[in-house]
Scaffold this motif. Structure first.
Motif, PDB file in Angstrom:
ATOM      1  N   ARG A 171      12.858   9.546  -0.354  1.00  0.00           N
ATOM      2  CA  ARG A 171      13.490  10.553  -1.207  1.00  0.00           C
ATOM      3  C   ARG A 171      12.528  11.024  -2.294  1.00  0.00           C
ATOM      4  O   ARG A 171      12.371  12.225  -2.516  1.00  0.00           O
ATOM      5  CB  ARG A 171      14.772   9.997  -1.817  1.00  0.00           C
ATOM      6  CG  ARG A 171      15.466  11.000  -2.717  1.00  0.00           C
ATOM      7  CD  ARG A 171      16.865  10.548  -3.127  1.00  0.00           C
ATOM      8  NE  ARG A 171      17.491  11.528  -3.974  1.00  0.00           N
ATOM      9  CZ  ARG A 171      17.958  12.707  -3.586  1.00  0.00           C
ATOM     10  NH1 ARG A 171      17.876  13.056  -2.327  1.00  0.00           N
ATOM     11  NH2 ARG A 171      18.506  13.546  -4.450  1.00  0.00           N
ATOM     12  N   ASN A 172      11.870  10.081  -2.952  1.00  0.00           N
ATOM     13  CA  ASN A 172      10.933  10.445  -4.023  1.00  0.00           C
ATOM     14  C   ASN A 172       9.766  11.278  -3.504  1.00  0.00           C
ATOM     15  O   ASN A 172       9.357  12.249  -4.148  1.00  0.00           O
ATOM     16  CB  ASN A 172      10.431   9.194  -4.741  1.00  0.00           C
ATOM     17  CG  ASN A 172      11.509   8.540  -5.569  1.00  0.00           C
ATOM     18  OD1 ASN A 172      12.501   9.170  -5.937  1.00  0.00           O
ATOM     19  ND2 ASN A 172      11.337   7.261  -5.855  1.00  0.00           N
ATOM     20  N   MET A 173       9.222  10.902  -2.338  1.00  0.00           N
ATOM     21  CA  MET A 173       8.102  11.672  -1.766  1.00  0.00           C
ATOM     22  C   MET A 173       8.541  13.101  -1.435  1.00  0.00           C
ATOM     23  O   MET A 173       7.809  14.060  -1.695  1.00  0.00           O
ATOM     24  CB  MET A 173       7.580  10.996  -0.490  1.00  0.00           C
ATOM     25  CG  MET A 173       6.744   9.771  -0.737  1.00  0.00           C
ATOM     26  SD  MET A 173       6.078   9.077   0.803  1.00  0.00           S
ATOM     27  CE  MET A 173       7.554   8.530   1.647  1.00  0.00           C
ATOM     28  N   LEU A 174       9.720  13.238  -0.852  1.00  0.00           N
ATOM     29  CA  LEU A 174      10.196  14.561  -0.454  1.00  0.00           C
ATOM     30  C   LEU A 174      10.580  15.407  -1.665  1.00  0.00           C
ATOM     31  O   LEU A 174      10.323  16.616  -1.690  1.00  0.00           O
ATOM     32  CB  LEU A 174      11.346  14.428   0.540  1.00  0.00           C
ATOM     33  CG  LEU A 174      10.923  13.820   1.890  1.00  0.00           C
ATOM     34  CD1 LEU A 174      12.146  13.432   2.719  1.00  0.00           C
ATOM     35  CD2 LEU A 174      10.012  14.754   2.667  1.00  0.00           C
ATOM     36  N   LEU A 175      11.171  14.789  -2.681  1.00  0.00           N
ATOM     37  CA  LEU A 175      11.471  15.534  -3.912  1.00  0.00           C
ATOM     38  C   LEU A 175      10.183  16.010  -4.578  1.00  0.00           C
ATOM     39  O   LEU A 175      10.115  17.141  -5.079  1.00  0.00           O
ATOM     40  CB  LEU A 175      12.278  14.674  -4.887  1.00  0.00           C
ATOM     41  CG  LEU A 175      13.758  14.530  -4.589  1.00  0.00           C
ATOM     42  CD1 LEU A 175      14.396  13.492  -5.515  1.00  0.00           C
ATOM     43  CD2 LEU A 175      14.472  15.872  -4.705  1.00  0.00           C
ATOM     44  N   ASP A 176       9.177  15.151  -4.563  1.00  0.00           N
ATOM     45  CA  ASP A 176       7.883  15.541  -5.122  1.00  0.00           C
ATOM     46  C   ASP A 176       7.324  16.745  -4.375  1.00  0.00           C
ATOM     47  O   ASP A 176       6.806  17.686  -4.968  1.00  0.00           O
ATOM     48  CB  ASP A 176       6.907  14.360  -5.061  1.00  0.00           C
ATOM     49  CG  ASP A 176       5.570  14.694  -5.691  1.00  0.00           C
ATOM     50  OD1 ASP A 176       5.549  15.056  -6.884  1.00  0.00           O
ATOM     51  OD2 ASP A 176       4.545  14.603  -4.982  1.00  0.00           O
ATOM     52  N   GLN A 177       7.460  16.734  -3.047  1.00  0.00           N
ATOM     53  CA  GLN A 177       7.001  17.862  -2.240  1.00  0.00           C
ATOM     54  C   GLN A 177       7.726  19.142  -2.646  1.00  0.00           C
ATOM     55  O   GLN A 177       7.111  20.197  -2.791  1.00  0.00           O
ATOM     56  CB  GLN A 177       7.233  17.571  -0.755  1.00  0.00           C
ATOM     57  CG  GLN A 177       6.772  18.675   0.155  1.00  0.00           C
ATOM     58  CD  GLN A 177       7.129  18.439   1.606  1.00  0.00           C
ATOM     59  OE1 GLN A 177       7.453  19.385   2.290  1.00  0.00           O
ATOM     60  NE2 GLN A 177       7.077  17.216   2.088  1.00  0.00           N
ATOM     61  N   LEU A 178       9.024  19.045  -2.837  1.00  0.00           N
ATOM     62  CA  LEU A 178       9.811  20.226  -3.214  1.00  0.00           C
ATOM     63  C   LEU A 178       9.410  20.787  -4.577  1.00  0.00           C
ATOM     64  O   LEU A 178       9.487  21.991  -4.802  1.00  0.00           O
ATOM     65  CB  LEU A 178      11.310  19.885  -3.239  1.00  0.00           C
ATOM     66  CG  LEU A 178      11.971  19.714  -1.887  1.00  0.00           C
ATOM     67  CD1 LEU A 178      13.392  19.197  -2.063  1.00  0.00           C
ATOM     68  CD2 LEU A 178      11.973  21.023  -1.120  1.00  0.00           C
ATOM     69  N   ASN A 179       9.004  19.900  -5.474  1.00  0.00           N
ATOM     70  CA  ASN A 179       8.726  20.301  -6.851  1.00  0.00           C
ATOM     71  C   ASN A 179       7.261  20.601  -7.144  1.00  0.00           C
ATOM     72  O   ASN A 179       6.911  20.864  -8.291  1.00  0.00           O
ATOM     73  CB  ASN A 179       9.251  19.226  -7.809  1.00  0.00           C
ATOM     74  CG  ASN A 179      10.756  19.102  -7.730  1.00  0.00           C
ATOM     75  OD1 ASN A 179      11.457  20.105  -7.685  1.00  0.00           O
ATOM     76  ND2 ASN A 179      11.259  17.883  -7.680  1.00  0.00           N
ATOM     77  N   THR A 180       6.417  20.579  -6.131  1.00  0.00           N
ATOM     78  CA  THR A 180       4.987  20.841  -6.306  1.00  0.00           C
ATOM     79  C   THR A 180       4.678  22.271  -5.875  1.00  0.00           C
ATOM     80  O   THR A 180       5.117  22.707  -4.818  1.00  0.00           O
ATOM     81  CB  THR A 180       4.158  19.845  -5.459  1.00  0.00           C
ATOM     82  OG1 THR A 180       4.479  18.513  -5.876  1.00  0.00           O
ATOM     83  CG2 THR A 180       2.665  20.082  -5.623  1.00  0.00           C
ATOM     84  N   PRO A 181       3.922  23.018  -6.694  1.00  0.00           N
ATOM     85  CA  PRO A 181       3.545  24.384  -6.282  1.00  0.00           C
ATOM     86  C   PRO A 181       2.793  24.364  -4.956  1.00  0.00           C
ATOM     87  O   PRO A 181       2.053  23.419  -4.654  1.00  0.00           O
ATOM     88  CB  PRO A 181       2.620  24.852  -7.414  1.00  0.00           C
ATOM     89  CG  PRO A 181       2.895  23.945  -8.559  1.00  0.00           C
ATOM     90  CD  PRO A 181       3.365  22.646  -7.983  1.00  0.00           C
TER      91      PRO A 181
END
Length: 182
Positions: free
Chosen positions: A45-55
Motif C-alpha cells: 500500500r505504501n509503495m503504491l501510494l508513493d507512486q500515486l503521489n510522485t510527479p
C-alpha cells in the motif's frame, strides 16, 4: 467484451495487493518470484501510494490498470524508469480465468502508447522469466525484439533466474503501431 486501460488509482491498491499476496506459491514461482521477499500488505500500500503521489518525471514505478468491461483484471507497470529514455515493463493478469485468452497481447498493445508518451520513452525493455512462456509469446507478438537470454536477479522480489531480454524502441513502436513522434 470491452478491454480498456487507465492509470492506477487509490481504489486499485487493494485488488493489486490481493493479487500479489493471494496468489499461490507455484504461480508466483512460475513468474520468478521469491515468495520469501514478498512485502506485507501495508508495504505494498505504501509503495503504491508513493507512486500515486510522485510527479511523473520522478516516478520510480508507474502502473496502468487493465480493465475488462470496466472491471480491473490486471496491470502493467514499468520500473527502473529513466524519464525520457527507458523503462522496464511487467505484465500481470490477476485471475486464471483471464489468462490464455489473448487478452494479454491486447492489453499490451493498449498500454504501450501510454508508456511511450507519458514517460517520453525511447525504449521499453522487458525481462520475463525464461521459463514463463506466456509473457515471452506476448512480447514477440507485440513487436518486441529478442535481445538475449542471461542469468540475473531481475527485481527486488525475484530469485536469480534466466531471463529473456526483449526491447521495443520508440522508432519501431511508431512504425508497428502507426504513431508519429511527439
Amino acid at each position: 467484451m470491452e478491454l480498456s486501460i487507465r492509470e492506477l488509482q487509490e481504489n486499485d491498491i487493494e485488488p493489486l495487493t490481493r493479487y500479489w499476496l493471494g496468489s499461490n506459491k507455484a504461480f508466483l514461482e512460475g513468474m520468478g518470484v521469491d515468495v520469501s521477499k514478498m512485502p506485507s500488505a501495508g508495504a505494498w500500500r505504501n509503495m503504491l501510494l508513493d507512486q500515486l503521489n510522485t510527479p511523473v518525471e520522478k516516478k520510480q514505478s508507474y502502473c496502468m490498470i487493465w480493465l475488462e468491461d470496466n472491471q480491473p483484471v490486471g496491470h502493467s507497470n514499468v520500473n527502473k524508469i529513466i524519464f525520457g529514455q527507458e523503462a522496464y515493463m511487467h505484465l500481470h493478469l490477476w485471475s486464471p480465468d483471464t489468462r490464455k485468452k489473448g487478452m494479454g497481447l491486447a492489453f499490451v498493445q493498449l498500454t504501450l502508447p501510454h508508456f511511450f508518451e507519458k514517460l517520453r520513452l525511447q525504449k521499453i525493455c522487458c525481462e520475463p522469466y525464461a521459463l514463463n512462456p506466456a509473457p515471452n509469446r506476448v512480447l514477440e507478438k507485440a513487436g518486441f525484439a529478442f535481445i538475449k537470454s542471461y542469468v540475473t536477479t531481475p527485481g527486488w522480489i525475484n530469485f536469480e533466474q534466466e531471463v529473456n531480454r526483449w526491447e521495443l524502441s520508440r522508432k519501431r513502436f511508431e512504425v508497428l503501431y502507426g504513431y508519429s513522434a511527439a
